[in-house]
Motif scaffolding. Structure first.
Motif, PDB file in Angstrom:
ATOM      1  N   TYR A  48       0.847  -1.186   0.000  1.00 45.83           N
ATOM      2  CA  TYR A  48       0.000   0.000   0.000  1.00 45.83           C
ATOM      3  C   TYR A  48       0.883   1.238   0.000  1.00 45.83           C
ATOM      4  CZ  TYR A  48       1.121   0.298   4.992  1.00 45.83           C
ATOM      5  OH  TYR A  48       1.783   0.393   6.189  1.00 45.83           O
ATOM      6  N   ALA A  54       5.419   4.006  -1.697  1.00 45.73           N
ATOM      7  CA  ALA A  54       4.722   2.725  -1.642  1.00 45.73           C
ATOM      8  C   ALA A  54       5.465   1.784  -0.706  1.00 45.73           C
ATOM      9  CB  ALA A  54       4.613   2.098  -3.030  1.00 45.73           C
ATOM     10  N   PRO A 121      -3.589   6.874  -7.535  1.00 48.49           N
ATOM     11  CA  PRO A 121      -4.474   6.307  -6.509  1.00 48.49           C
ATOM     12  C   PRO A 121      -5.330   5.176  -7.051  1.00 48.49           C
ATOM     13  CG  PRO A 121      -4.436   8.688  -6.317  1.00 48.49           C
ATOM     14  CD  PRO A 121      -3.660   8.358  -7.559  1.00 48.49           C
ATOM     15  N   ILE A 142      -2.831   2.277  -3.546  1.00 48.29           N
ATOM     16  CA  ILE A 142      -2.454   3.665  -3.316  1.00 48.29           C
ATOM     17  C   ILE A 142      -3.686   4.437  -2.830  1.00 48.29           C
ATOM     18  CG2 ILE A 142      -1.508   5.749  -4.342  1.00 48.29           C
ATOM     19  CD1 ILE A 142       0.468   3.432  -4.133  1.00 48.29           C
TER      20      ILE A 142
END
Length: 347
Positions: A48, A54, A121, A142
């Protein structure tokens, strides 16, 4: 002031005796397995992050060459997930958003690192490569900076019936039972789907004291029972650098604190059960981070399960066990929790 170490000399931390024994056994077994043709492979876990970074999770293992015909169904028993051997201190190349990074697997073959990455995202992927192994893609969730609501859920006896209060049955469910025979807790998948629909873009994290060995099995289970996709946040079994076994409760505490730091603007709905330590851990987190709590939903075990777990059955309806002013709810299944969450204005 203590004297500095000589130039060029690095202090090497002393491993716990159990860890040293484990490393010696692994080294002996690894030599034999490599002679029989076992090769390195990467097991990728969903990570995530947010725009700009990340968290990448994977494990490098030694495994026998794949000989089963593709598409052929296979009975999957739990013990197979634990019959693995880590590839220690292997260099892993991570390609994320067009930028290449390198990380080193630890003594258990794990890579858990944060890299700079300009990813959109939603669900993206990063590419993982190790010498002499097939490259793999690892999913990364994301989180959009505008998101203000998220879900952190326990797994055992919250979304999947594992009977953890009963040690022998729990061992049977984990190590022997075919994964397709595991049952979902009634109504929980529908509850999570409704929550995801009511809060578009909300991330779902599955936090458990379970071992990373069962991550592929859990991922298939969640998908098969139509739970929203989300990263698994599990632990490593066996000796650690400073103790015989890892602490599951500390893992949960540390993970919740980390999420609060990484996503300071997100308020979390914490979902668990009253069979282990979820209520205690959630209460501590809610007291320390009240600004990061949307509510707490506890799946109430049956009276028999509660007694076997060493606790008294919880009262029906809303719970007053949380810090003042916070919404703590309790019900035996997903349908009951949905009604309480709706009445509390959380959906």
């Amino acid at each position: 002031m203590p004297a500095s170490p000589p130039t060029g000399e690095l202090a090497v931390p002393t491993l716990h005796r159990a860890a040293r024994i484990e490393d010696a056994v692994h080294q002996l077994v690894e030599r034999r397995l490599r002679r029989t043709g076992w090769q390195m492979k990467i097991v990728a876990y969903a990570g995530y992050g947010a725009p700009g970074w990340a968290r990448v999770l994977c494990r490098v293992l030694l495994g026998r060459p794949e000989v089963r015909a593709k598409g052929k169904p296979e009975k999957v028993r739990g013990w197979r997930s634990f019959a693995t051997l880590p590839a220690k201190h292997v260099r892993v190349t991570i390609e994320a958003g067009g930028v290449v990074h390198e990380a080193c697997a630890d003594r258990s073959g794990f890579v858990d690192t944060v890299v700079e990455a300009d990813l959109t995202p939603g669900w993206s992927s990063v590419r993982l490569t190790v010498a002499d192994a097939e490259p793999v893609e690892a999913l990364v969730r994301i989180v959009d900076p505008s998101v203000r609501f998220g879900i952190v859920s326990d797994i055992d006896d919250t979304v999947m019936v594992t009977a953890l209060p009963r040690p022998m049955l729990a061992a049977w469910n984990t190590f022997v039972l075919d994964e397709h025979a595991r049952n979902a807790v009634p109504g929980m998948a529908v509850l999570y789907e409704r929550l995801a629909t009511a809060h578009p873009g909300a991330p779902v994290f599955y936090l458990s004291t379970g071992a990373w060995n069962v991550a592929p099995t859990l991922t298939r289970f969640l998908s098969r029972h139509l739970y929203p996709a989300g990263p698994l946040l599990l632990t490593d079994w066996g000796p650690t650098a400073d103790r015989w076994f890892r602490s599951g409760r500390e893992h949960k505490r540390a993970t919740l604190a980390r999420l609060a730091k990484e996503f300071p603007d997100v308020r979390w709905l914490l979902i668990g059960d009253d069979g282990q330590h979820d209520q205690e851990i959630y209460r501590e987190f809610a007291a320390a981070h009240p600004e990061n709590i949307a509510g707490v939903a506890i799946r109430r075990l049956s009276p028999t399960q509660a007694v076997l777990a060493g606790s008294l059955p919880a009262p029906a309806g809303s719970s007053s066990s949380g810090p003042a002013g916070q919404k703590w709810l309790s019900a035996p299944d997903g349908a009951g929790l949905w009604k309480l969450l709706r009445d509390a204005g959380l959906v």
